[in-house]
Design an enzyme around this catalytic site. Structure first.
Site, PDB file in Angstrom:
ATOM      1  N   ARG A   1       0.825  -1.244  -0.095  1.00 23.93           N
ATOM      2  CA  ARG A   1      -0.028  -0.058  -0.027  1.00 23.93           C
ATOM      3  C   ARG A   1       0.656   1.169   0.002  1.00 23.93           C
ATOM      4  NH1 ARG A   1      -4.442   0.533   4.750  1.00 23.93           N
ATOM      5  NH2 ARG A   1      -2.629   1.040   5.777  1.00 23.93           N
TER       6      ARG A   1
ATOM      7  N   ARG B   1       9.769  18.370  -8.755  1.00 23.56           N
ATOM      8  CA  ARG B   1      10.810  18.049  -9.267  1.00 23.56           C
ATOM      9  C   ARG B   1      12.193  18.795  -8.622  1.00 23.56           C
ATOM     10  NH1 ARG B   1       8.594  20.272 -15.127  1.00 23.56           N
ATOM     11  NH2 ARG B   1       8.429  21.868 -13.427  1.00 23.56           N
TER      12      ARG B   1
ATOM     13  N   LYS C   1      -2.701   7.134   1.148  1.00 20.97           N
ATOM     14  CA  LYS C   1      -2.320   7.356   2.482  1.00 20.97           C
ATOM     15  C   LYS C   1      -1.166   8.255   2.728  1.00 20.97           C
ATOM     16  CE  LYS C   1      -1.958   4.794   6.973  1.00 20.97           C
ATOM     17  NZ  LYS C   1      -2.940   5.527   7.279  1.00 20.97           N
TER      18      LYS C   1
ATOM     19  N   GLU D   1     -15.870   6.888   6.329  1.00 18.73           N
ATOM     20  CA  GLU D   1     -14.794   6.125   7.168  1.00 18.73           C
ATOM     21  C   GLU D   1     -14.804   7.097   8.391  1.00 18.73           C
ATOM     22  OE1 GLU D   1     -11.092   5.344   5.780  1.00 18.73           O
ATOM     23  OE2 GLU D   1     -10.911   7.378   4.698  1.00 18.73           O
TER      24      GLU D   1
HETATM   25  N1  PXG Z   1      -9.057   5.113   7.238  1.00 17.84           N
HETATM   26  C1  PXG Z   1      -8.066   6.080   7.602  1.00 17.84           C
HETATM   27  C2  PXG Z   1      -8.226   7.506   7.086  1.00 17.84           C
HETATM   28  C3  PXG Z   1      -6.807   5.846   8.293  1.00 17.84           C
HETATM   29  O1  PXG Z   1      -5.837   6.695   8.612  1.00 17.84           O
HETATM   30  C4  PXG Z   1      -7.329   3.386   8.451  1.00 17.84           C
HETATM   31  C5  PXG Z   1      -8.939   3.700   7.788  1.00 17.84           C
HETATM   32  C6  PXG Z   1      -7.372   1.854   8.937  1.00 17.84           C
HETATM   33  O2  PXG Z   1      -6.581   1.279   7.958  1.00 17.84           O
HETATM   34  P1  PXG Z   1      -5.492   0.259   8.491  1.00 17.84           P
HETATM   35  O3  PXG Z   1      -4.860  -0.323   7.212  1.00 17.84           O
HETATM   36  O4  PXG Z   1      -4.610   0.679   9.579  1.00 17.84           O
HETATM   37  O5  PXG Z   1      -6.389  -0.806   9.010  1.00 17.84           O
HETATM   38  C7  PXG Z   1      -6.574   4.399   8.747  1.00 17.84           C
HETATM   39  C8  PXG Z   1      -5.375   4.020   9.708  1.00 17.84           C
HETATM   40  C9  PXG Z   1      -3.676   6.065  14.532  1.00 17.84           C
HETATM   41  C10 PXG Z   1      -3.651   6.179  12.980  1.00 17.84           C
HETATM   42  O6  PXG Z   1      -3.069   6.428  15.134  1.00 17.84           O
HETATM   43  C11 PXG Z   1      -4.132   5.638  12.152  1.00 17.84           C
HETATM   44  C12 PXG Z   1      -3.879   5.863  10.780  1.00 17.84           C
HETATM   45  C13 PXG Z   1      -3.473   6.924  10.342  1.00 17.84           C
HETATM   46  C14 PXG Z   1      -2.875   7.817  11.465  1.00 17.84           C
HETATM   47  C15 PXG Z   1      -3.059   7.415  12.621  1.00 17.84           C
HETATM   48  O7  PXG Z   1      -4.731   5.375  14.550  1.00 17.84           O
HETATM   49  N2  PXG Z   1      -4.452   5.067   9.690  1.00 17.84           N
END
Ligand code: PXG
Length: 290
Positions: A50, A103, A149, A182
């Site tokens: 990812r 760039r 991400k 979400e």
């Molecule tokens: N949606 C968003 C917007 C995210 O940032 C998830 C869903 C869950 O994805 P995963 O692959 O982790 O199951 C995330 C997860 C934290 C934290 O501290 C988590 C995320 C980003 C920043 C902080 O929990 N990503």
């Protein structure tokens, strides 16, 4: 703590990057949050995949192979003597000029921090979370696609501020059509009449790795799953609800916008899925200390 930056390890005090890094100046970069459980880096391959997809979407050449980034991640856990914990893997666009043209940034920076984490107190997992829907809509797929991400999390930060202002810890974000996308750092699930539902990724969500794992667990348990568009109404009349994320794992939700979900207590299917999820964490991922 030993922090990896571009092939070397630094103490926390010495772990620094340039103020001209476009990760800082423009939020130009990508990241992953990854867990270690039981001496393994959980779903490492999926996270690295990812990360490279996010980078590709931003035309950001990491200048390392996925295998090299994976090896550096495991090595950072070893250097810190960690078997359980949390990893933050960050790739910035690198040092450039004050102008935003990427760039001008010839060399991205790869940063890996491995530490321990507890996102919510134990009580949240037993009693469940109260959340609200918020006014800030999720980025549209044609602006900053939520599947990327990226280091630009302002859309999520604004939503989290709105949740905090309402006195709760997490927000449900709707997309511009009004369907559930979400949470600010988690995907959303509901249970309705024995079936498990989560919004389709096209509603504007991260392709959550915990989301995928929970869907796999449900299939293995024979729980029917679906990915329809969900409105706020669908959440309000759900029997059970929970959110999923690497840091949070699975957190039951017991109230949304003042409406109790189901009995107002974490539900039995949520508990069954959480137990199955914990089993997967015992066997999946790269071993840290062989
Ligand atoms: N949606 C968003 C917007 C995210 O940032 C998830 C869903 C869950 O994805 P995963 O692959 O982790 O199951 C995330 C997860 C934290 C934290 O501290 C988590 C995320 C980003 C920043 C902080 O929990 N990503």
């Amino acid at each position: 703590m030993k922090i990896y930056i571009d092939g070397q390890f630094f103490s926390e005090a010495d772990a620094k990057i340039s103020v001209f890094d476009h990760g800082l100046l423009y939020g130009d970069g990508v990241f992953e949050g990854i867990r270690m459980y039981h001496n393994r880096v959980f779903k490492l391959k999926e996270h690295i995949e990812r990360l490279f997809w996010s980078a590709k979407a931003l035309l950001l050449d990491i200048q390392m192979t996925p295998e090299e980034v994976a090896a550096a991640t495991v090595e950072t856990c070893r250097q810190n003597g960690l078997r359980d914990g949390y990893i933050r893997l960050v790739v910035t666009r690198g040092k450039g000029t004050l102008g935003l043209d990427p760039r001008k940034c010839p060399k991205p920076s790869v940063i890996i921090i491995a530490t321990t984490i507890q996102l919510y107190p134990d009580k949240t997992y037993t009693d469940g979370l109260t959340i609200v829907t918020v006014p800030t809509t999720r980025n549209t797929v044609n602006a900053i696609n939520p599947a990327i991400k990226s280091l630009n999390y302002l859309n999520n930060v604004l939503a989290r501020i709105e949740a905090n202002n309402a006195g709760v810890e997490e927000a449900i974000m709707l997309n511009s059509d009004g369907f559930v996308a979400e949470c600010t750092a988690d995907n959303v699930f509901i249970v309705q009449k024995g079936k498990l539902y989560t919004p389709p990724l096209s509603a504007g969500a991260l392709y959550g790795i915990t989301r995928n794992t929970v869907l796999d667990c449900a299939r293995a348990l024979g729980i029917p799953t679906g990915e329809p568009n969900l409105s706020r109404y669908d959440l309000y009349i759900a029997d059970e609800m929970f959110v999923t994320g690497t840091a949070a794992e699975m957190v039951p939700v017991v109230k949304v916008d003042g409406r109790a979900i189901g009995t107002g207590k974490p539900g039995p299917i949520t508990a069954k899925l959480l137990a199955a999820f914990h089993e997967v964490t015992k066997t999946d991922g790269e071993v840290i200390f062989p």
